[in-house]
Design an enzyme around this catalytic site. Structure first.
Site, PDB file in Angstrom:
ATOM      1  N   SER A 201      55.723  46.702  53.149  1.00  0.00           N
ATOM      2  CA  SER A 201      56.000  47.585  52.006  1.00  0.00           C
ATOM      3  C   SER A 201      55.504  48.996  52.287  1.00  0.00           C
ATOM      4  CB  SER A 201      55.321  47.017  50.761  1.00  0.00           C
ATOM      5  OG  SER A 201      55.477  47.910  49.679  1.00  0.00           O
ATOM      6  N   CYS A 326      46.784  43.457  40.421  1.00  0.00           N
ATOM      7  CA  CYS A 326      47.506  42.532  39.568  1.00  0.00           C
ATOM      8  C   CYS A 326      46.559  41.728  38.687  1.00  0.00           C
ATOM      9  CB  CYS A 326      48.328  41.574  40.417  1.00  0.00           C
ATOM     10  SG  CYS A 326      49.086  42.385  41.798  1.00  0.00           S
TER      11      CYS A 326
HETATM   12  C1  PLP Z   1      50.975  45.112  47.558  1.00  0.00           C
HETATM   13  C2  PLP Z   1      51.201  43.764  48.098  1.00  0.00           C
HETATM   14  C3  PLP Z   1      52.403  43.075  47.856  1.00  0.00           C
HETATM   15  C4  PLP Z   1      53.458  43.617  46.936  1.00  0.00           C
HETATM   16  O1  PLP Z   1      54.121  44.714  47.484  1.00  0.00           O
HETATM   17  P1  PLP Z   1      54.962  45.668  46.492  1.00  0.00           P
HETATM   18  O2  PLP Z   1      55.697  46.579  47.395  1.00  0.00           O
HETATM   19  O3  PLP Z   1      53.935  46.371  45.657  1.00  0.00           O
HETATM   20  O4  PLP Z   1      55.843  44.789  45.690  1.00  0.00           O
HETATM   21  C5  PLP Z   1      52.573  41.827  48.419  1.00  0.00           C
HETATM   22  N1  PLP Z   1      51.638  41.292  49.201  1.00  0.00           N
HETATM   23  C6  PLP Z   1      50.471  41.913  49.473  1.00  0.00           C
HETATM   24  C7  PLP Z   1      49.497  41.261  50.382  1.00  0.00           C
HETATM   25  C8  PLP Z   1      50.226  43.167  48.933  1.00  0.00           C
HETATM   26  O5  PLP Z   1      49.066  43.779  49.197  1.00  0.00           O
END
Ligand code: PLP
Length: 394
Positions: A201, A326
């Protein structure tokens, strides 16, 4: 204190100047739809294809194995549901994961569990490490997928991905890893790591929010997730987030440049922060000391409440987290801290500081000073702390 000290880089990062400059032309000048045939659309198309090259190069993949998505969460959902639904057609309805996954993985797997899949949630040790032997023992001839995160977003533990990948490859089981905290932070290579699918991401390494990618190794067949147009080689429909994708490409290229050298300095900063904070009485480090993300600090302080600590840190101009973004907002203790064996009260008193290269040693000194003051202040008014100290004097 006017200046804000940002130590929550595991939640998100700022878009860097170079990334923003790379993105800007695609909002106005090169705004065409990449699926069109005129030059304006082709400009957008070549922006995307250049980003695909950059991503492929950064993780050791081929360009055609990279699919752009709307975020890390979508990549996780696609990989897991896609492999599960492909598996069911072959009579495979078993999924293996761990108890410390990000909710993007855990809640997706929970959804499948409610819809007829058998799920094994592997335990971790007191540092958050998964034992590859446990993966091996959990695999059956019904196993459609193993999904284990590359590095944990709360406690920074880096999992033995290569070993787990090797086991899955030998057993012929699809292996997905949520590498959202790893890519751009530590060297990742999908070939060396024996990975079949990998999520990343952009906003975790100075790209924009709302854009991610999924690596799918050639030959690995999973169901599509977003139905619609023919984008992304007919595997992920929807007009591409062109500017976001271009920014992701630039961001991953910058993040992976001299990564080992940058990490030497970053981990010195991390270690200084850890060492200083551990001088506070009745504190403990969460996560593995060695197999640890270079920017991650996660410490629990007995007798205090993490939310109060965060509020007072905010008043001192410091952005931090008590678990993952979260879970803050809910009062349940972090599932990760519980999985490594912390009792509720101690899990509640934990603080995550996630650094990046922009954080300075001066900022670390200031944070250490403020955390010391605040922990003392909170403990002075905590009945829980009083009880802890009395117990000690008995
Ligand atoms: C931030 C995160 C995600 C989610 O990614 P987004 O782009 O915010 O949806 C998934 N897995 C981990 C380990 C993360 O740190």
């Amino acid at each position: 204190m006017e200046k804000i000290i940002y130590m929550d880089n595991a939640a998100t990062t700022s878009v860097s100047d170079d990334v923003l400059s790379a993105m800007l032309p695609y909002f106005k000048g090169k705004f065409g739809n990449p699926s069109t045939i005129y030059s304006l659309g082709k400009d957008a198309r070549s922006g995307i294809e250049n980003a695909r090259k950059q991503v492929a190069k950064a993780i050791g993949a081929k360009e055609k194995e990279i699919f752009f998505t709307s975020c890390g969460t979508e990549s996780d959902n696609w990989a897991i549901k896609g492999a599960a639904f492909a598996g069911i057609k072959k009579g495979k309805n078993h999924i293996i994961t761990s108890k410390i996954e990000h909710h993007a993985v855990l809640h997706t797997v929970n959804y499948l569990a409610k819809n007829g899949f058998d799920v094994t949630y592997l335990d971790v040790d007191h540092n958050g490490l998964i034992n590859p032997e446990d993966v091996k023992n959990a695999i059956t001839d019904k196993t459609a997928l193993v999904t284990i995160m590359y590095a944990n977003n709360e406690i920074g533990t880096i999992e033995p991905i290569k070993e787990i990948g090797k086991i899955c490859r030998e057993k012929g089981v699809i292996f997905h890893t949520d590498a959202v905290q790893a890519v751009g932070h530590i060297p990742v290579n999908v070939l060396e790591d024996n990975v079949d699918m990998l999520s990343l991401s952009a906003h975790k390494f100075h790209g924009a929010k709302g854009v991610g990618a999924l690596y799918i190794r050639s030959g690995v067949r999973i169901e599509t997730f977003m139905e619609g147009g023919a984008q992304e080689n007919k595997k992920r429909a929807g007009t591409e987030n062109v500017a976001g994708i271009v920014g992701l490409g630039k961001a991953i290229e910058i993040a992976c440049e001299n990564i080992e050298e940058k990490n030497k300095i970053l981990s010195q900063k991390r270690d200084k922060l850890i060492d200083e904070l551990l001088k506070i009485e009745r504190s403990r480090l969460n996560g593995d000391r060695v197999r640890r993300l270079p920017g991650n600090v996660n410490i629990s302080f007995e007798g205090i409440e993490g939310e109060s600590l965060l509020l007072l840190l905010n008043m001192a101009g410091i952005c931090a987290s008590s678990g993952s973004a979260c879970t803050s907002g809910s009062l349940d203790p972090s599932h990760v801290l519980l999985a490594i064996g912390l009792v509720h009260e101690i899990a509640h008193g934990s603080l995550r500081l996630s650094l990046d290269n922009n954080n300075t040693f001066e900022e670390i000194d200031y944070v250490v000073q403020e955390v010391n003051k605040i922990v003392k202040r909170l403990r002075d008014m905590s009945p829980l702390w009083e009880r802890i100290i009395k117990g000690e004097n008995k």
